[in-house]
Design a protein around this motif. Structure first.
Motif, PDB file in Angstrom:
ATOM      1  N   GLU A   1      10.371   9.208  -5.110  1.00 39.10           N
ATOM      2  CA  GLU A   1      10.243   7.798  -4.795  1.00 39.10           C
ATOM      3  C   GLU A   1       8.798   7.412  -4.493  1.00 39.10           C
ATOM      4  N   GLY A   2       8.455   6.170  -4.802  1.00 46.19           N
ATOM      5  CA  GLY A   2       7.123   5.671  -4.518  1.00 46.19           C
ATOM      6  C   GLY A   2       6.934   5.422  -3.042  1.00 46.19           C
ATOM      7  N   VAL A   3       5.788   5.828  -2.522  1.00 49.49           N
ATOM      8  CA  VAL A   3       5.447   5.648  -1.116  1.00 49.49           C
ATOM      9  C   VAL A   3       4.393   4.554  -0.958  1.00 49.49           C
ATOM     10  N   SER A   4       3.332   4.643  -1.770  1.00 46.85           N
ATOM     11  CA  SER A   4       2.235   3.694  -1.647  1.00 46.85           C
ATOM     12  C   SER A   4       1.390   3.747  -2.901  1.00 46.85           C
ATOM     13  N   CYS A   5       0.579   2.691  -3.085  1.00 43.54           N
ATOM     14  CA  CYS A   5      -0.301   2.641  -4.243  1.00 43.54           C
ATOM     15  C   CYS A   5      -1.540   1.836  -3.884  1.00 43.54           C
ATOM     16  N   ILE A   6      -2.657   2.176  -4.534  1.00 40.35           N
ATOM     17  CA  ILE A   6      -3.905   1.462  -4.285  1.00 40.35           C
ATOM     18  C   ILE A   6      -4.617   1.250  -5.610  1.00 40.35           C
ATOM     19  N   THR A   7      -5.262   0.096  -5.768  1.00 40.96           N
ATOM     20  CA  THR A   7      -5.986  -0.195  -7.000  1.00 40.96           C
ATOM     21  C   THR A   7      -7.261   0.627  -7.094  1.00 40.96           C
ATOM     22  N   GLY A   8      -7.870   0.603  -8.278  1.00 42.85           N
ATOM     23  CA  GLY A   8      -9.092   1.355  -8.499  1.00 42.85           C
ATOM     24  C   GLY A   8     -10.216   0.964  -7.552  1.00 42.85           C
ATOM     25  N   SER A   9     -10.295  -0.312  -7.252  1.00 41.15           N
ATOM     26  CA  SER A   9     -11.338  -0.804  -6.355  1.00 41.15           C
ATOM     27  C   SER A   9     -10.966  -0.654  -4.898  1.00 41.15           C
ATOM     28  N   GLY A  10      -9.697  -0.423  -4.638  1.00 34.75           N
ATOM     29  CA  GLY A  10      -9.214  -0.356  -3.264  1.00 34.75           C
ATOM     30  C   GLY A  10      -8.877  -1.712  -2.687  1.00 34.75           C
ATOM     31  N   GLY A  11      -8.949  -2.763  -3.527  1.00 29.54           N
ATOM     32  CA  GLY A  11      -8.741  -4.107  -3.023  1.00 29.54           C
ATOM     33  C   GLY A  11      -7.301  -4.489  -2.792  1.00 29.54           C
ATOM     34  N   SER A  12      -6.380  -3.798  -3.413  1.00 23.56           N
ATOM     35  CA  SER A  12      -4.956  -4.114  -3.247  1.00 23.56           C
ATOM     36  C   SER A  12      -4.168  -2.840  -2.993  1.00 23.56           C
ATOM     37  N   THR A  13      -3.167  -2.969  -2.145  1.00 24.71           N
ATOM     38  CA  THR A  13      -2.315  -1.835  -1.815  1.00 24.71           C
ATOM     39  C   THR A  13      -0.855  -2.294  -1.783  1.00 24.71           C
ATOM     40  N   ASN A  14       0.034  -1.332  -1.943  1.00 28.77           N
ATOM     41  CA  ASN A  14       1.465  -1.579  -1.800  1.00 28.77           C
ATOM     42  C   ASN A  14       2.079  -0.433  -1.011  1.00 28.77           C
ATOM     43  N   TYR A  15       3.157  -0.735  -0.320  1.00 29.12           N
ATOM     44  CA  TYR A  15       3.856   0.280   0.466  1.00 29.12           C
ATOM     45  C   TYR A  15       5.364   0.125   0.309  1.00 29.12           C
ATOM     46  N   ALA A  16       6.055   1.244   0.333  1.00 30.77           N
ATOM     47  CA  ALA A  16       7.505   1.198   0.427  1.00 30.77           C
ATOM     48  C   ALA A  16       7.881   0.672   1.809  1.00 30.77           C
ATOM     49  N   ASP A  17       9.001  -0.028   1.879  1.00 27.50           N
ATOM     50  CA  ASP A  17       9.429  -0.599   3.165  1.00 27.50           C
ATOM     51  C   ASP A  17       9.580   0.477   4.235  1.00 27.50           C
ATOM     52  N   SER A  18       9.999   1.660   3.830  1.00 25.09           N
ATOM     53  CA  SER A  18      10.270   2.731   4.783  1.00 25.09           C
ATOM     54  C   SER A  18       9.020   3.252   5.486  1.00 25.09           C
ATOM     55  N   VAL A  19       7.844   2.955   4.945  1.00 24.06           N
ATOM     56  CA  VAL A  19       6.605   3.491   5.534  1.00 24.06           C
ATOM     57  C   VAL A  19       5.649   2.399   6.003  1.00 24.06           C
ATOM     58  N   LYS A  20       5.980   1.138   5.759  1.00 24.09           N
ATOM     59  CA  LYS A  20       5.098   0.043   6.169  1.00 24.09           C
ATOM     60  C   LYS A  20       4.844   0.088   7.662  1.00 24.09           C
ATOM     61  N   GLY A  21       3.582  -0.086   8.022  1.00 28.35           N
ATOM     62  CA  GLY A  21       3.210  -0.068   9.424  1.00 28.35           C
ATOM     63  C   GLY A  21       2.956   1.326   9.974  1.00 28.35           C
ATOM     64  N   ARG A  22       3.319   2.358   9.220  1.00 24.45           N
ATOM     65  CA  ARG A  22       3.097   3.741   9.678  1.00 24.45           C
ATOM     66  C   ARG A  22       2.104   4.479   8.791  1.00 24.45           C
ATOM     67  N   PHE A  23       2.122   4.206   7.502  1.00 25.91           N
ATOM     68  CA  PHE A  23       1.248   4.885   6.541  1.00 25.91           C
ATOM     69  C   PHE A  23       0.151   3.937   6.080  1.00 25.91           C
ATOM     70  N   THR A  24      -1.017   4.502   5.821  1.00 25.99           N
ATOM     71  CA  THR A  24      -2.138   3.726   5.291  1.00 25.99           C
ATOM     72  C   THR A  24      -2.785   4.481   4.143  1.00 25.99           C
ATOM     73  N   ILE A  25      -2.907   3.813   3.000  1.00 28.01           N
ATOM     74  CA  ILE A  25      -3.567   4.410   1.849  1.00 28.01           C
ATOM     75  C   ILE A  25      -4.999   3.886   1.775  1.00 28.01           C
ATOM     76  N   SER A  26      -5.921   4.763   1.392  1.00 30.94           N
ATOM     77  CA  SER A  26      -7.321   4.373   1.256  1.00 30.94           C
ATOM     78  C   SER A  26      -7.960   5.259   0.196  1.00 30.94           C
ATOM     79  N   ARG A  27      -9.160   4.892  -0.206  1.00 28.65           N
ATOM     80  CA  ARG A  27      -9.838   5.705  -1.208  1.00 28.65           C
ATOM     81  C   ARG A  27     -11.329   5.713  -0.956  1.00 28.65           C
TER      82      ARG A  27
END
Length: 126
Positions: free
Chosen positions: A46-72
């Motif tokens: 299952e998908g957890v999170s995603c980030i664009t090439g520039s890092g300008g946009s991110t997405n999170y699964a509902d189950s991890v929102k507020g707990r996980f942070t994606i960065s690059r």
């Protein structure tokens, strides 16, 4: 050779934190969106999170929102997943994957990702 390598997994108690890393070699990561996925025993990946090439946009699964942070850090060709307030249900093998372009609302679909790492085990248990 294009390669993604995950690291940072391990055993942690409930409520604890881990930071996963996804290092790319053989290609420049900033052209790709990077997704984190996970697969628990007997379950679909299952998908957890995603980030664009520039890092300008991110997405999170509902189950991890507020707990996980994606960065690059494109200078290091690496993407991170900071996981806080971990729960036993977060136990899984975590994979990173690269997709050319940005797919917005369908970021969680495995078929849009061209390259995959080998995975790193995360176990949340007391």
């Amino acid at each position: 050779q294009l390669q993604l390598v995950e690291s940072g997994g391990g055993l942690v108690q409930p409520g604890g934190s881990l930071r996963l890393s996804c290092a790319a070699s053989g290609f420049t990561l900033n052209r790709y969106s990077i997704g984190w996925f996970r697969q628990a025993p007997g379950k679909e990946r299952e998908g957890v999170s995603c980030i664009t090439g520039s890092g300008g946009s991110t997405n999170y699964a509902d189950s991890v929102k507020g707990r996980f942070t994606i960065s690059r850090d494109n200078a290091k060709n690496t993407v991170y997943l900071q996981m806080n307030s971990l729960k036993p249900e977060d136990t899984a093998v975590y994979y990173c994957a690269a997709a050319e372009g940005w797919f917005g609302a369908i970021w969680y679909l495995k078929r849009i990702y061209n390259y995959w790492g080998q995975g790193t085990q995360v176990t949340v248990s007391s």
